[in-house]
Scaffold this motif. Sequence first.
Motif, PDB file in Angstrom:
ATOM      1  N   ILE A  45      47.047  18.398 -59.599  1.00 58.77           N
ATOM      2  CA  ILE A  45      47.275  18.688 -61.019  1.00 58.77           C
ATOM      3  C   ILE A  45      46.337  19.844 -61.352  1.00 58.77           C
ATOM      4  O   ILE A  45      45.186  19.633 -61.742  1.00 58.77           O
ATOM      5  N   PRO A  46      46.776  21.081 -61.153  1.00 61.87           N
ATOM      6  CA  PRO A  46      45.871  22.206 -61.365  1.00 61.87           C
ATOM      7  C   PRO A  46      45.545  22.465 -62.825  1.00 61.87           C
ATOM      8  O   PRO A  46      44.448  22.914 -63.156  1.00 61.87           O
ATOM      9  N   ARG A  47      46.486  22.183 -63.716  1.00 60.77           N
ATOM     10  CA  ARG A  47      46.267  22.477 -65.136  1.00 60.77           C
ATOM     11  C   ARG A  47      47.258  21.678 -65.974  1.00 60.77           C
ATOM     12  O   ARG A  47      48.176  21.041 -65.450  1.00 60.77           O
ATOM     13  N   LEU A  48      47.057  21.741 -67.279  1.00 58.84           N
ATOM     14  CA  LEU A  48      48.002  21.152 -68.218  1.00 58.84           C
ATOM     15  C   LEU A  48      48.206  22.111 -69.370  1.00 58.84           C
ATOM     16  O   LEU A  48      47.459  23.081 -69.537  1.00 58.84           O
ATOM     17  N   ALA A  49      49.233  21.856 -70.159  1.00 67.16           N
ATOM     18  CA  ALA A  49      49.501  22.628 -71.368  1.00 67.16           C
ATOM     19  C   ALA A  49      49.170  21.754 -72.568  1.00 67.16           C
ATOM     20  O   ALA A  49      49.756  20.686 -72.750  1.00 67.16           O
ATOM     21  N   HIS A  50      48.214  22.184 -73.362  1.00 66.55           N
ATOM     22  CA  HIS A  50      47.733  21.481 -74.550  1.00 66.55           C
ATOM     23  C   HIS A  50      48.500  22.071 -75.736  1.00 66.55           C
ATOM     24  O   HIS A  50      48.336  23.242 -76.079  1.00 66.55           O
ATOM     25  N   LEU A  51      49.359  21.257 -76.358  1.00 64.09           N
ATOM     26  CA  LEU A  51      50.264  21.766 -77.384  1.00 64.09           C
ATOM     27  C   LEU A  51      49.787  21.430 -78.787  1.00 64.09           C
ATOM     28  O   LEU A  51      49.324  20.322 -79.069  1.00 64.09           O
ATOM     29  N   VAL A  52      49.939  22.430 -79.672  1.00 62.84           N
ATOM     30  CA  VAL A  52      49.697  22.280 -81.109  1.00 62.84           C
ATOM     31  C   VAL A  52      50.872  22.922 -81.836  1.00 62.84           C
ATOM     32  O   VAL A  52      51.648  23.655 -81.254  1.00 62.84           O
ATOM     33  N   ILE A  53      50.988  22.669 -83.136  1.00 56.37           N
ATOM     34  CA  ILE A  53      52.136  23.225 -83.848  1.00 56.37           C
ATOM     35  C   ILE A  53      51.742  23.936 -85.131  1.00 56.37           C
ATOM     36  O   ILE A  53      52.122  25.054 -85.354  1.00 56.37           O
ATOM     37  N   GLU A  54      50.962  23.325 -85.984  1.00 55.37           N
ATOM     38  CA  GLU A  54      50.857  23.781 -87.371  1.00 55.37           C
ATOM     39  C   GLU A  54      50.336  25.208 -87.487  1.00 55.37           C
ATOM     40  O   GLU A  54      49.404  25.610 -86.800  1.00 55.37           O
TER      41      GLU A  54
END
Length: 644
Positions: free
Chosen positions: A211-220
């Motif tokens: 698991i080299p990385r992840l995507a941290h999602l935000v919206i506002e």
Amino acid sequence: MRIGTSILLAGLALAASVPVSGAARTTVASGVASPVAATGADVRPAVAIRPGRLQWPAGMEVRRIGLAPPAIAEAAAMTAHNRQALAATRGLRGQPLAIGFPRPVDLTVALRDLAWTSTVAGTRVARLEVTSPAARALRVALALSSPVDGVTVRVAGPTSDEATAAFAASEIASAARRDGVLWTPVVDGETAVIELEAQPTAKLGAATLSIPRLAHLVIEAAELGAPEAAVMRASGIGTAASCNVDAACAMAGDPALQALARSAAKLVFIGDRGLSYLCSGTLLNDTASTNTPYLFTADHCIDSMAAARSIVSFWLFAGGCGGQSGPPLIQLTGGGTLLGRSQDNDWSLIRLDEVPPDGTRLAAWRAEPVVSGTPVVSLHHPKGDLLKANRGTVTGLSRLTDDLVDADFTQVVWSAGITEGGSSGGLLATSGGSGYEVRGALYGGLSTCARPADPDYFSRLEVMLPLTREYLTPAAPNPDGVVVAVEFYHAALDRYFLTTAPAEIANLDSGRTVGWARTGLRFLVHADAALGTSPVCRLYSAAGNGVAHFYSASPAECAQTLAIFGAAWILETSAAFYAPLPDPVSGRCPTGTAPVYRYFNRMTGGHRYTLERVTSEQLRASPTWIAEGYGPGPLYPVLCAVQP
């Protein structure tokens, strides 16, 4: 003719040849000959394969990977992208909305070293949980060092017993070889569960899971300006500006618009610098009604094969009129294959690798210019919100030239609704005999709640069609013998390759010759000799590491290259295809054709050929690339393509 150092350095180019196939080339009809329209059709859904339930055996040990809360600096690239998009020239929003940023995980573990627990079914299960504090949603990058038969990987949220998606270990290993990683679907919340189930016969061997990385999602939107912490649900419901019009309200009493809305999708994907982006897209039918899920969107959204493969799409995402709650998200996780695109004209056509869900629809379309004064509608997902609908009028064509596009776009002024970040790629449609017909996709615009009458700009489907007829009009006649020249790129070699041969295209698309992927860029040439055309030779060089090919529509240049560097270059064919030569003094191409530019890479010894003016300007600005061709410059055409 302007000659770069390709001839001088020809002996420095490349390795194993991709041979010219003797098979007939892929042909398409030129111009906008009949048919120029397709009717809509309901998607014939595939048999749904449920991803399955998580196992959760009693006493199961969980390996938890918890990241520290994200620092502001980690989101800096996302912040800068959105600020730049809002400050673009004339306010045009010709960029996707960034909704997430990458975070390193750097976990690699041997499968045999995981904490496996036996199940009542006789299988073994291991579980990992990855947490990025304050995320409103996550995507996790997975890689397997080698395929392992009998191992299934499921992905879910921490409170769900039902998996969001499931992958065979071989799928993850294949994606890792091709793209480096496989991206999981979007999982709500700050924790993603990765569960592995191994059949009794599975031999884990030395295989490792990474698991080299992840995507941290935000919206506002407020957080996008200075993201100190994530806010907002990953659904985006309620984030669009108040002057947007709920599609459910606009569809009341308009069955044709209700049908069109079933073609609209919200797209989340991984783009440049690992950022996560949000756009809109539309399913298009083809004239043969093959039920192929062609997805139409903007090039500034999906401009690479990697971005296409990372797509997750959300369907039937429309609430009630005036409501802030929507239906459960129907998420399609299979990604897509980039078929073609144009940077100048800002269109992109993708074939989804999974059939959309029951209830979706392949939209009708028409490939003709939209006359000024024509009423139009648009459907889109501003800021990822529930589907919104606009009504307005075409006010003509507008020439847009910036660092993203260089073409005439359909200009629209709205009487209801606006567009925002996330609306990019959303459809433009007119009313026709078979209901609404798609005519383009949103590039960007100026409309805001404060200035709702400022125009927005859409790509033109009639410009896209000649370059994509093999997909959208597969049975169309081809009296002019026009073929598509398809460009591929090999990242490890930093080389481009151009071909019209279907056997070569199929081979590279299949991955049998490892490392090549379509760039999406393409142009039209003639398969056989036609009035005013010259044969285009194709030379191959095996000197050095890589694959070097050289094309010229000048028989004299071909002969000169072979005469000077005959030991380094091999003539594969004297007529790979046919195309007119530009005027040697002015560099102008004949009427009905468009200039193709050739650039030589002084570092690799390779060449690149492009119809796109924006791409050409980017190459010209690079010290690595040298322009070659005819005329006074600063751009030097080397051959002339059939005008799209």
